[in-house]
Design a protein around this motif. Structure first.
Motif, PDB file in Angstrom:
ATOM      1  N   THR A 145       7.217   7.032   7.019  1.00  0.00           N
ATOM      2  CA  THR A 145       7.800   8.007   7.932  1.00  0.00           C
ATOM      3  C   THR A 145       7.204   7.788   9.315  1.00  0.00           C
ATOM      4  O   THR A 145       6.288   6.973   9.487  1.00  0.00           O
ATOM      5  N   CYS A 146       7.731   8.512  10.311  1.00  0.00           N
ATOM      6  CA  CYS A 146       7.455   8.156  11.703  1.00  0.00           C
ATOM      7  C   CYS A 146       6.546   9.128  12.450  1.00  0.00           C
ATOM      8  O   CYS A 146       6.304   8.932  13.640  1.00  0.00           O
ATOM      9  N   SER A 147       6.058  10.160  11.782  1.00  0.00           N
ATOM     10  CA  SER A 147       5.121  11.077  12.428  1.00  0.00           C
ATOM     11  C   SER A 147       4.373  11.858  11.362  1.00  0.00           C
ATOM     12  O   SER A 147       4.847  12.009  10.234  1.00  0.00           O
ATOM     13  N   ASN A 148       3.224  12.358  11.730  1.00  0.00           N
ATOM     14  CA  ASN A 148       2.471  13.198  10.801  1.00  0.00           C
ATOM     15  C   ASN A 148       3.195  14.507  10.538  1.00  0.00           C
ATOM     16  O   ASN A 148       3.089  15.073   9.444  1.00  0.00           O
ATOM     17  N   ASN A 149       3.937  14.984  11.532  1.00  0.00           N
ATOM     18  CA  ASN A 149       4.729  16.187  11.323  1.00  0.00           C
ATOM     19  C   ASN A 149       5.766  15.966  10.228  1.00  0.00           C
ATOM     20  O   ASN A 149       5.950  16.816   9.342  1.00  0.00           O
ATOM     21  N   SER A 150       6.432  14.823  10.258  1.00  0.00           N
ATOM     22  CA  SER A 150       7.418  14.512   9.211  1.00  0.00           C
ATOM     23  C   SER A 150       6.746  14.367   7.855  1.00  0.00           C
ATOM     24  O   SER A 150       7.270  14.829   6.836  1.00  0.00           O
ATOM     25  N   LYS A 151       5.579  13.728   7.836  1.00  0.00           N
ATOM     26  CA  LYS A 151       4.856  13.590   6.568  1.00  0.00           C
ATOM     27  C   LYS A 151       4.545  14.964   5.980  1.00  0.00           C
ATOM     28  O   LYS A 151       4.783  15.219   4.790  1.00  0.00           O
ATOM     29  N   ASP A 152       4.024  15.861   6.798  1.00  0.00           N
ATOM     30  CA  ASP A 152       3.673  17.190   6.314  1.00  0.00           C
ATOM     31  C   ASP A 152       4.898  17.922   5.764  1.00  0.00           C
ATOM     32  O   ASP A 152       4.818  18.615   4.737  1.00  0.00           O
ATOM     33  N   GLU A 153       6.023  17.770   6.430  1.00  0.00           N
ATOM     34  CA  GLU A 153       7.232  18.454   5.990  1.00  0.00           C
ATOM     35  C   GLU A 153       7.795  17.843   4.708  1.00  0.00           C
ATOM     36  O   GLU A 153       8.315  18.555   3.852  1.00  0.00           O
ATOM     37  N   LEU A 154       7.704  16.525   4.562  1.00  0.00           N
ATOM     38  CA  LEU A 154       8.159  15.877   3.335  1.00  0.00           C
ATOM     39  C   LEU A 154       7.306  16.305   2.141  1.00  0.00           C
ATOM     40  O   LEU A 154       7.817  16.493   1.034  1.00  0.00           O
ATOM     41  N   VAL A 155       6.017  16.458   2.377  1.00  0.00           N
ATOM     42  CA  VAL A 155       5.134  16.942   1.312  1.00  0.00           C
ATOM     43  C   VAL A 155       5.497  18.379   0.956  1.00  0.00           C
ATOM     44  O   VAL A 155       5.631  18.735  -0.224  1.00  0.00           O
ATOM     45  N   ARG A 156       5.669  19.215   1.973  1.00  0.00           N
ATOM     46  CA  ARG A 156       5.907  20.642   1.745  1.00  0.00           C
ATOM     47  C   ARG A 156       7.275  20.912   1.131  1.00  0.00           C
ATOM     48  O   ARG A 156       7.402  21.669   0.161  1.00  0.00           O
ATOM     49  N   ARG A 166       3.134   6.818   4.222  1.00  0.00           N
ATOM     50  CA  ARG A 166       2.428   6.159   5.321  1.00  0.00           C
ATOM     51  C   ARG A 166       3.142   6.474   6.630  1.00  0.00           C
ATOM     52  O   ARG A 166       4.360   6.307   6.735  1.00  0.00           O
ATOM     53  N   VAL A 167       2.393   6.922   7.612  1.00  0.00           N
ATOM     54  CA  VAL A 167       2.945   7.240   8.933  1.00  0.00           C
ATOM     55  C   VAL A 167       2.836   6.011   9.825  1.00  0.00           C
ATOM     56  O   VAL A 167       1.733   5.479  10.039  1.00  0.00           O
ATOM     57  N   ILE A 168       3.978   5.556  10.334  1.00  0.00           N
ATOM     58  CA  ILE A 168       4.023   4.403  11.234  1.00  0.00           C
ATOM     59  C   ILE A 168       4.917   4.773  12.419  1.00  0.00           C
ATOM     60  O   ILE A 168       6.109   5.025  12.245  1.00  0.00           O
ATOM     61  N   TYR A 169       4.336   4.799  13.602  1.00  0.00           N
ATOM     62  CA  TYR A 169       5.100   5.189  14.784  1.00  0.00           C
ATOM     63  C   TYR A 169       6.079   4.100  15.211  1.00  0.00           C
ATOM     64  O   TYR A 169       5.853   2.909  14.975  1.00  0.00           O
ATOM     65  N   HIS A 170       7.138   4.523  15.869  1.00  0.00           N
ATOM     66  CA  HIS A 170       8.145   3.592  16.383  1.00  0.00           C
ATOM     67  C   HIS A 170       7.695   3.010  17.728  1.00  0.00           C
ATOM     68  O   HIS A 170       6.655   3.376  18.262  1.00  0.00           O
ATOM     69  N   GLY A 171       8.520   2.117  18.269  1.00  0.00           N
ATOM     70  CA  GLY A 171       8.238   1.496  19.562  1.00  0.00           C
ATOM     71  C   GLY A 171       9.186   1.970  20.643  1.00  0.00           C
ATOM     72  O   GLY A 171      10.033   2.833  20.423  1.00  0.00           O
ATOM     73  N   GLN A 341       0.918   6.923  28.150  1.00  0.00           N
ATOM     74  CA  GLN A 341       1.215   7.389  26.791  1.00  0.00           C
ATOM     75  C   GLN A 341       2.200   6.453  26.099  1.00  0.00           C
ATOM     76  O   GLN A 341       2.026   6.101  24.929  1.00  0.00           O
ATOM     77  N   ALA A 342       3.239   6.029  26.807  1.00  0.00           N
ATOM     78  CA  ALA A 342       4.249   5.147  26.211  1.00  0.00           C
ATOM     79  C   ALA A 342       3.655   3.800  25.816  1.00  0.00           C
ATOM     80  O   ALA A 342       4.119   3.162  24.850  1.00  0.00           O
ATOM     81  N   ALA A 343       2.624   3.363  26.538  1.00  0.00           N
ATOM     82  CA  ALA A 343       2.004   2.068  26.236  1.00  0.00           C
ATOM     83  C   ALA A 343       1.332   2.047  24.872  1.00  0.00           C
ATOM     84  O   ALA A 343       1.034   0.974  24.338  1.00  0.00           O
ATOM     85  N   LYS A 344       1.084   3.227  24.286  1.00  0.00           N
ATOM     86  CA  LYS A 344       0.464   3.287  22.963  1.00  0.00           C
ATOM     87  C   LYS A 344       1.429   2.908  21.844  1.00  0.00           C
ATOM     88  O   LYS A 344       1.004   2.694  20.709  1.00  0.00           O
ATOM     89  N   PHE A 345       2.714   2.843  22.147  1.00  0.00           N
ATOM     90  CA  PHE A 345       3.741   2.616  21.130  1.00  0.00           C
ATOM     91  C   PHE A 345       4.396   1.262  21.352  1.00  0.00           C
ATOM     92  O   PHE A 345       4.794   0.936  22.478  1.00  0.00           O
ATOM     93  N   SER A 346       4.529   0.480  20.294  1.00  0.00           N
ATOM     94  CA  SER A 346       5.212  -0.813  20.423  1.00  0.00           C
ATOM     95  C   SER A 346       5.879  -1.186  19.106  1.00  0.00           C
ATOM     96  O   SER A 346       5.408  -0.807  18.025  1.00  0.00           O
ATOM     97  N   TRP A 347       6.967  -1.928  19.200  1.00  0.00           N
ATOM     98  CA  TRP A 347       7.665  -2.383  17.999  1.00  0.00           C
ATOM     99  C   TRP A 347       6.843  -3.428  17.251  1.00  0.00           C
ATOM    100  O   TRP A 347       6.927  -3.529  16.032  1.00  0.00           O
ATOM    101  N   GLU A 348       6.032  -4.200  17.966  1.00  0.00           N
ATOM    102  CA  GLU A 348       5.204  -5.181  17.276  1.00  0.00           C
ATOM    103  C   GLU A 348       4.151  -4.487  16.416  1.00  0.00           C
ATOM    104  O   GLU A 348       3.915  -4.871  15.271  1.00  0.00           O
ATOM    105  N   LYS A 349       3.536  -3.451  16.961  1.00  0.00           N
ATOM    106  CA  LYS A 349       2.576  -2.671  16.172  1.00  0.00           C
ATOM    107  C   LYS A 349       3.268  -2.052  14.969  1.00  0.00           C
ATOM    108  O   LYS A 349       2.739  -2.059  13.842  1.00  0.00           O
ATOM    109  N   CYS A 350       4.470  -1.507  15.180  1.00  0.00           N
ATOM    110  CA  CYS A 350       5.251  -0.926  14.083  1.00  0.00           C
ATOM    111  C   CYS A 350       5.534  -1.972  13.008  1.00  0.00           C
ATOM    112  O   CYS A 350       5.405  -1.702  11.809  1.00  0.00           O
TER     113      CYS A 350
END
Length: 380
Positions: A145-156, A166-171, A341-350
Motif C-alpha cells: 500500500t502507499c501510505s501508513n494511513n492506508s495501512k492502518d485503515e486496511l487493518v482496521r 508493506r508501505v511503499i510511497y509513490h514517485g 518535500q517532493a524530493a523525498k519521493f521517487s519512482w526509482e525508490k518505489c
C-alpha cells in the motif's frame, strides 16, 4: 541460469489513467529502466505483463513483454483466465484487484475508500471490493500500500494482519518528464495571478468547497482556475452564479497541467480522502505552493511543506487561500519547502522497495516465514 518469472496483472491497460493506473505505468517503466541498465535488483528476474485481448494502451517498455491472452474480459478475465495464465510464476497485481484464489501473488491495495467514503461508490461496487479486500487480505502473502494511513485503515476495516502489509510511497517524476505548454495560460486568458484546482467527478474531491471559497473571497485581483473534465454546472452555487474570476478550463493535457502547476500562485486540494495524493505532490514538484486538507494520508505525504485546511469548512479554505495570495514571501518559502518535500519521493525508490518485497515471496516463501525472518533481523 533460469530466471524467476514475475507476471503482472495488466488489466489496467484497458482503463483510463487515474492515480492508480499512473502508479502501475510508472512503476513498470522504472523497472524496465533498471533492466535496461543491467541493475542487479532485476538481473535474475523476468517480467511479463498479462493483459486481456482487444484494444489496450501502450505500456512503452523495451524489456517487459506485454502478452495478451485468455478468454473473457474485465473481472471474469481477472478471476478465471489470469490465474491459469500465471500458473508458472509469481503474480503482481498493482491496481486494487486480483484473482481471489491464487496464492502465489502480491496485490497493491491503495486505500480503504469503500469504507471511508462509501457514498462515492455504487452499492454493487462496494460489495465486491469489500469482499475482495477481505479475501485477498487472508490469502495473499503480501499486501502493498502507499501510505501508513492506508495501512492502518486496511487493518482496521478489512482485518488484514499488519505484518503482511508493506508501505511503499509513490514517485513524482512523471510530472517533470512531460513537456510544457508556455502559450497555454495566455490562450485561456489567464493574465492575472491564479489559484489552481484539478477537478474530478468524484464528490470526495470536494470541489464545491473551492467554489464556495471563491465566492467568499470575491474578486481580489486573482482568478480561480479549475482544470479537469468535470461538468462546470456542478460548481454553480444554488444562490450565486460563478463570477468571472472563476474559470473552468476543462480537460488539460499533461504538458498543459504541468504549465498550470508552474504558473499558479498556489494549488488548493481540499479532498476529503486520499490513499496517497498525487496532485499536491505533483504541484510541489513543480514549485507550486500547496494548500491541502488535513485529512487521511495528505499530512503524511505533504509533511510540513504545505498549508493545511479543514475540508469541511469553506471559510477556512478561503482564509488560507487569501493568506497565501496576499503574501509573496510566504509563496516563495512554501515553494522551496515543497520542492524539498517532493524530493523525498521517487519512482526509482518505489521500484527498488517493491522489488525487494516481491522477491521475498516470488521464490516461494510464505508470509509467516518472512515475518519470522524480519523479526530475527529486528532482534539482531
Amino acid at each position: 541460469m533460469t530466471k524467476t518469472r514475475i507476471y503482472v496483472n495488466g488489466r489496467f491497460l484497458k482503463a483510463s489513467v487515474t492515480g492508480v493506473q499512473r502508479y502501475a505505468y510508472e512503476l513498470l517503466r522504472t523497472i524496465d529502466q533498471l533492466i535496461d541498465r543491467g541493475d542487479p535488483a532485476v538481473r535474475d528476474y523476468e517480467f511479463i505483463v498479462l493483459a486481456p485481448t482487444g484494444e489496450i494502451r501502450e505500456l512503452g517498455t523495451k524489456h517487459i513483454e506485454v502478452r495478451q491472452a485468455g478468454r473473457f474480459g474485465g473481472q471474469l478475465w481477472e478471476q478465471l483466465s489470469l490465474p491459469a495464465l500465471s500458473k508458472d510464476g509469481f503474480l503482481l497485481n498493482l491496481c486494487n484487484a486480483a484473482p481471489l484464489f491464487k496464492r502465489k501473488q502480491a496485490v497493491t491495495l491503495h486505500d480503504a475508500a469503500v469504507y471511508s467514503v462509501p457514498d462515492t461508490y455504487s452499492a454493487s461496487f462496494k460489495l465486491w471490493y469489500k469482499t475482495m479486500f477481505r479475501v485477498l487480505g487472508r490469502t495473499s502473502p503480501l499486501i502493498l500500500t502507499c501510505s501508513n494511513n492506508s495501512k492502518d485503515e486496511l487493518v482496521r476495516h478489512c482485518g488484514i494482519r499488519g505484518d503482511k502489509i508493506r508501505v511503499i510511497y509513490h514517485g513524482k517524476e512523471h510530472v517533470l518528464q512531460t513537456g510544457t505548454s508556455p502559450e497555454y495560460p495566455a490562450q485561456q486568458g489567464l493574465e492575472r495571478p491564479f489559484v489552481l484546482a484539478v477537478s474530478s467527478q468524484s464528490p470526495n474531491k470536494n470541489f464545491r468547497s473551492i467554489v464556495r471559497a471563491a465566492e467568499l473571497i470575491g474578486d481580489q485581483g486573482f482568478d480561480f482556475v479549475i482544470a479537469g473534465g468535470t461538468n462546470p454546472k456542478i460548481f454553480k452555487s444554488q444562490e450565486t452564479e460563478l463570477g468571472d474570476h472563476v474559470r473552468h478550463v476543462g480537460y488539460v493535457a499533461d504538458e498543459e497541467l504541468r504549465t498550470l502547476y508552474e504558473r499558479a500562485a498556489c494549488f488548493v486540494f481540499p479532498s476529503f480522502y486520499e490513499g496517497f495524493g498525487f496532485p499536491p505532490l505533483e504541484a510541489m514538484a513543480c514549485g507550486c505552493p500547496v494548500i491541502a486538507s488535513d485529512t487521511a494520508s495528505l499530512p503524511e505525504v505533504c509533511g510540513d511543506a504545505v498549508l493545511y485546511c479543514d475540508p469541511n469548512r469553506p471559510e477556512d479554505i478561503a482564509e488560507k487561500i487569501a493568506h497565501v495570495m496576499q503574501n509573496p514571501a510566504l509563496q516563495q518559502q512554501m515553494k522551496q519547502q515543497g520542492l524539498a518535500q517532493a524530493a523525498k519521493f521517487s519512482w526509482e525508490k518505489c521500484a527498488y522497495e517493491t522489488l525487494a518485497e516481491v522477491k521475498k515471496y516470488a521464490a516461494g516463501r510464505t508470509a509467516d516465514q518472512t515475518a519470522r525472518s524480519d523479526s530475527r533481523k529486528v532482534e539482531a
